[in-house]
Write a protein that holds these residues in place. Structure first.
Motif, mmCIF file in Angstrom:
data_model
loop_
_atom_site.group_PDB
_atom_site.id
_atom_site.type_symbol
_atom_site.label_atom_id
_atom_site.label_comp_id
_atom_site.label_asym_id
_atom_site.label_seq_id
_atom_site.Cartn_x
_atom_site.Cartn_y
_atom_site.Cartn_z
ATOM 1 N N THR A 71 0.857 -1.190 0.000
ATOM 2 C CA THR A 71 0.000 0.000 0.000
ATOM 3 C C THR A 71 0.887 1.232 0.000
ATOM 4 O O THR A 71 1.835 1.322 0.786
ATOM 5 C CB THR A 71 -0.930 0.020 1.221
ATOM 6 O OG1 THR A 71 -1.780 -1.123 1.173
ATOM 7 C CG2 THR A 71 -1.794 1.272 1.220
ATOM 8 N N HIS A 111 2.898 4.201 12.901
ATOM 9 C CA HIS A 111 2.170 3.285 12.029
ATOM 10 C C HIS A 111 3.075 2.395 11.188
ATOM 11 O O HIS A 111 2.636 1.876 10.163
ATOM 12 C CB HIS A 111 1.207 4.080 11.141
ATOM 13 C CG HIS A 111 0.161 4.817 11.918
ATOM 14 N ND1 HIS A 111 -0.922 4.189 12.510
ATOM 15 C CD2 HIS A 111 0.051 6.131 12.244
ATOM 16 C CE1 HIS A 111 -1.657 5.083 13.137
ATOM 17 N NE2 HIS A 111 -1.086 6.274 12.999
ATOM 18 N N GLU A 135 -1.222 -6.391 7.258
ATOM 19 C CA GLU A 135 -2.213 -5.333 7.437
ATOM 20 C C GLU A 135 -1.707 -4.006 6.875
ATOM 21 O O GLU A 135 -1.998 -2.936 7.408
ATOM 22 C CB GLU A 135 -2.561 -5.179 8.918
ATOM 23 C CG GLU A 135 -3.208 -6.424 9.530
ATOM 24 C CD GLU A 135 -3.686 -6.191 10.949
ATOM 25 O OE1 GLU A 135 -3.088 -5.336 11.645
ATOM 26 O OE2 GLU A 135 -4.654 -6.837 11.359
ATOM 27 N N ARG A 138 -4.401 -1.345 6.177
ATOM 28 C CA ARG A 138 -4.976 -0.792 7.412
ATOM 29 C C ARG A 138 -4.016 0.205 8.055
ATOM 30 O O ARG A 138 -4.424 1.296 8.488
ATOM 31 C CB ARG A 138 -5.304 -1.941 8.372
ATOM 32 C CG ARG A 138 -5.939 -1.507 9.683
ATOM 33 C CD ARG A 138 -6.486 -2.699 10.447
ATOM 34 N NE ARG A 138 -7.660 -3.261 9.772
ATOM 35 C CZ ARG A 138 -7.643 -4.415 9.096
ATOM 36 N NH1 ARG A 138 -6.519 -5.118 8.997
ATOM 37 N NH2 ARG A 138 -8.736 -4.849 8.506
ATOM 38 N N HIS A 139 -2.753 -0.149 8.120
ATOM 39 C CA HIS A 139 -1.766 0.750 8.721
ATOM 40 C C HIS A 139 -1.607 2.029 7.894
ATOM 41 O O HIS A 139 -1.432 3.116 8.456
ATOM 42 C CB HIS A 139 -0.427 0.036 8.857
ATOM 43 C CG HIS A 139 -0.442 -1.051 9.878
ATOM 44 N ND1 HIS A 139 0.354 -2.172 9.816
ATOM 45 C CD2 HIS A 139 -1.186 -1.207 11.005
ATOM 46 C CE1 HIS A 139 0.113 -2.958 10.849
ATOM 47 N NE2 HIS A 139 -0.817 -2.393 11.587
ATOM 48 N N ARG A 142 -4.719 4.262 8.555
ATOM 49 C CA ARG A 142 -4.617 4.878 9.876
ATOM 50 C C ARG A 142 -3.571 5.988 9.881
ATOM 51 O O ARG A 142 -3.753 7.024 10.536
ATOM 52 C CB ARG A 142 -4.274 3.806 10.917
ATOM 53 C CG ARG A 142 -5.424 2.844 11.206
ATOM 54 C CD ARG A 142 -4.979 1.752 12.166
ATOM 55 N NE ARG A 142 -6.070 0.827 12.453
ATOM 56 C CZ ARG A 142 -5.927 -0.295 13.170
ATOM 57 N NH1 ARG A 142 -4.731 -0.609 13.667
ATOM 58 N NH2 ARG A 142 -6.975 -1.070 13.387
ATOM 59 N N THR A 220 -8.039 -0.478 -1.516
ATOM 60 C CA THR A 220 -7.763 -0.138 -0.112
ATOM 61 C C THR A 220 -9.036 -0.225 0.712
ATOM 62 O O THR A 220 -9.022 -0.721 1.846
ATOM 63 C CB THR A 220 -7.160 1.276 -0.026
ATOM 64 O OG1 THR A 220 -5.960 1.337 -0.805
ATOM 65 C CG2 THR A 220 -6.832 1.633 1.420
ATOM 66 N N ARG A 221 -10.140 0.245 0.156
ATOM 67 C CA ARG A 221 -11.424 0.171 0.868
ATOM 68 C C ARG A 221 -11.787 -1.270 1.194
ATOM 69 O O ARG A 221 -12.214 -1.573 2.312
ATOM 70 C CB ARG A 221 -12.512 0.809 0.009
ATOM 71 C CG ARG A 221 -13.938 0.633 0.537
ATOM 72 C CD ARG A 221 -14.945 1.274 -0.406
ATOM 73 N NE ARG A 221 -16.312 1.024 0.017
ATOM 74 C CZ ARG A 221 -17.050 0.001 -0.379
ATOM 75 N NH1 ARG A 221 -16.520 -0.905 -1.210
ATOM 76 N NH2 ARG A 221 -18.292 -0.152 0.043
ATOM 77 N N VAL A 224 -9.791 -2.733 4.139
ATOM 78 C CA VAL A 224 -10.038 -2.177 5.482
ATOM 79 C C VAL A 224 -11.545 -1.958 5.637
ATOM 80 O O VAL A 224 -12.035 -0.819 5.613
ATOM 81 C CB VAL A 224 -9.267 -0.861 5.689
ATOM 82 C CG1 VAL A 224 -9.212 -0.510 7.182
ATOM 83 C CG2 VAL A 224 -7.860 -0.933 5.122
ATOM 84 N N GLU A 226 -13.608 -2.191 8.143
ATOM 85 C CA GLU A 226 -14.196 -1.685 9.388
ATOM 86 C C GLU A 226 -14.424 -0.171 9.365
ATOM 87 O O GLU A 226 -15.015 0.385 10.303
ATOM 88 C CB GLU A 226 -13.313 -2.052 10.590
ATOM 89 C CG GLU A 226 -11.953 -1.381 10.635
ATOM 90 C CD GLU A 226 -10.861 -2.195 9.964
ATOM 91 O OE1 GLU A 226 -9.698 -2.040 10.336
ATOM 92 O OE2 GLU A 226 -11.186 -2.989 9.063
ATOM 93 N N TYR A 227 -13.978 0.492 8.306
ATOM 94 C CA TYR A 227 -14.212 1.930 8.164
ATOM 95 C C TYR A 227 -15.430 2.189 7.280
ATOM 96 O O TYR A 227 -15.780 1.374 6.426
ATOM 97 C CB TYR A 227 -12.984 2.618 7.562
ATOM 98 C CG TYR A 227 -11.879 2.869 8.559
ATOM 99 C CD1 TYR A 227 -11.721 4.107 9.162
ATOM 100 C CD2 TYR A 227 -10.995 1.852 8.917
ATOM 101 C CE1 TYR A 227 -10.713 4.338 10.100
ATOM 102 C CE2 TYR A 227 -9.989 2.072 9.838
ATOM 103 C CZ TYR A 227 -9.851 3.317 10.429
ATOM 104 O OH TYR A 227 -8.865 3.536 11.349
ATOM 105 N N LEU A 252 -14.292 4.926 11.722
ATOM 106 C CA LEU A 252 -14.705 3.577 12.083
ATOM 107 C C LEU A 252 -16.227 3.496 12.174
ATOM 108 O O LEU A 252 -16.891 4.465 12.544
ATOM 109 C CB LEU A 252 -14.084 3.179 13.421
ATOM 110 C CG LEU A 252 -12.559 2.977 13.417
ATOM 111 C CD1 LEU A 252 -12.024 2.901 14.836
ATOM 112 C CD2 LEU A 252 -12.182 1.720 12.641
#
Length: 264
Positions: A71, A111, A135, A138-139, A142, A220-221, A224, A226-227, A252
């Motif tokens: 990413t 991160h 991850e 995710r990192h 964030r 990317t969506r 991750v 949970e967003y 989140l």
């Protein structure tokens, strides 16, 4: 006879001690050299704790190019030319140094990102190499949100110094990339290349046109979930024939209130 028995025993013990000392010293210096090599290769890119982790197994890591899903994140300061014209050279240097230092701390220290390069006021970073990170998307997300939060804090400090506020745009994309040492015979760097990298840069450029601070790709969506994301548009970016859907992450799921959910 007593002397004949003791002297050979003593010489044998001395020989064992000498061999043990030489072996330990050789192992120490070889290991130390490996740790120095890892630190020299990756110390400027990744946070110290990751370098320490890599130094424990230096044979697993090198800078040879390889294909891998990673990413990438690009960020840029909005209206930097106007900002630079409003500050003295000394203040401008302090201004950009303060900004880049804070962004780098968010990426590297908080991160676990790999800081690729600065391009003037722009920052490029990626996740997933040299240390594997399942991850990585995710990192990276964030980190992007963390950078935006840190900019708000920086602006309060800048206001106290009489400096103009800073606004940034961030683009994040996940996909296959080539990662490793690349460059020329004059200058070489550990970086990422590929279509997915180019798309990440294009997403950062789109933030200005859509008046949002952070845009992520569909890949990317999906990585991750949970967003909560707001679908912005379907666009055909430069260099790609097929249109892609772009999103703005809002936060989140458990942190999004009913008003936002109804609007979405």
């Amino acid at each position: 006879q007593h002397g004949d028995l003791v002297l050979p025993l003593a010489s044998g013990l001395v020989m064992i001690l000498v061999l043990f000392t030489l072996n330990m010293a050789y192992g120490f210096f070889i290991e130390a050299r490996g740790m120095r090599q890892i630190t020299g290769l990756f110390g400027q890119y990744v946070p110290p704790e990751l370098v320490d982790e890599m130094a424990r197994n230096p044979e697993r890591f090198n800078m040879a190019p390889r294909a891998q899903e990673l990413t990438v994140l690009f960020s840029d300061v909005r209206g930097f030319t106007t900002i630079s014209e409003s500050l003295t050279p000394e203040d401008l240097s302090a201004y950009i140094n303060e900004y880049l230092t804070n962004m780098s701390l968010v990426i590297r220290e908080r991160h676990r990102g790999t800081l690729d390069k600065y391009m003037g006021d722009a920052v490029m970073a990626f996740w997933g190499a040299p240390l594997p990170d399942v991850e990585h998307a995710r990192h990276a997300l964030r980190a992007g949100l963390g950078m935006l939060a840190r900019v708000e804090q920086i602006n309060k400090e800048f206001a106290q110094r009489g400096w103009p506020p800073i606004r940034i745009g961030i683009g994040i994309n996940t996909g296959p990339m080539s990662v490793g040492n690349m460059g020329s015979e004059f200058r070489i760097a550990y970086t990422v290349l590929g279509d997915a990298v180019n798309l990440g840069s294009r997403l950062e450029g789109l933030t200005k046109g859509y008046s949002v601070s952070l845009i992520v790709s569909e890949a990317t969506r999906e990585a991750v979930p949970e967003y909560v994301y707001r679908e912005i548009d379907r666009v055909r970016v430069k260099g790609k024939d097929k249109p892609i859907t772009i999103y703005e992450p809002l936060g989140l799921r458990e942190q999004i209130d009913g008003k936002w959910k109804d609007e979405l």
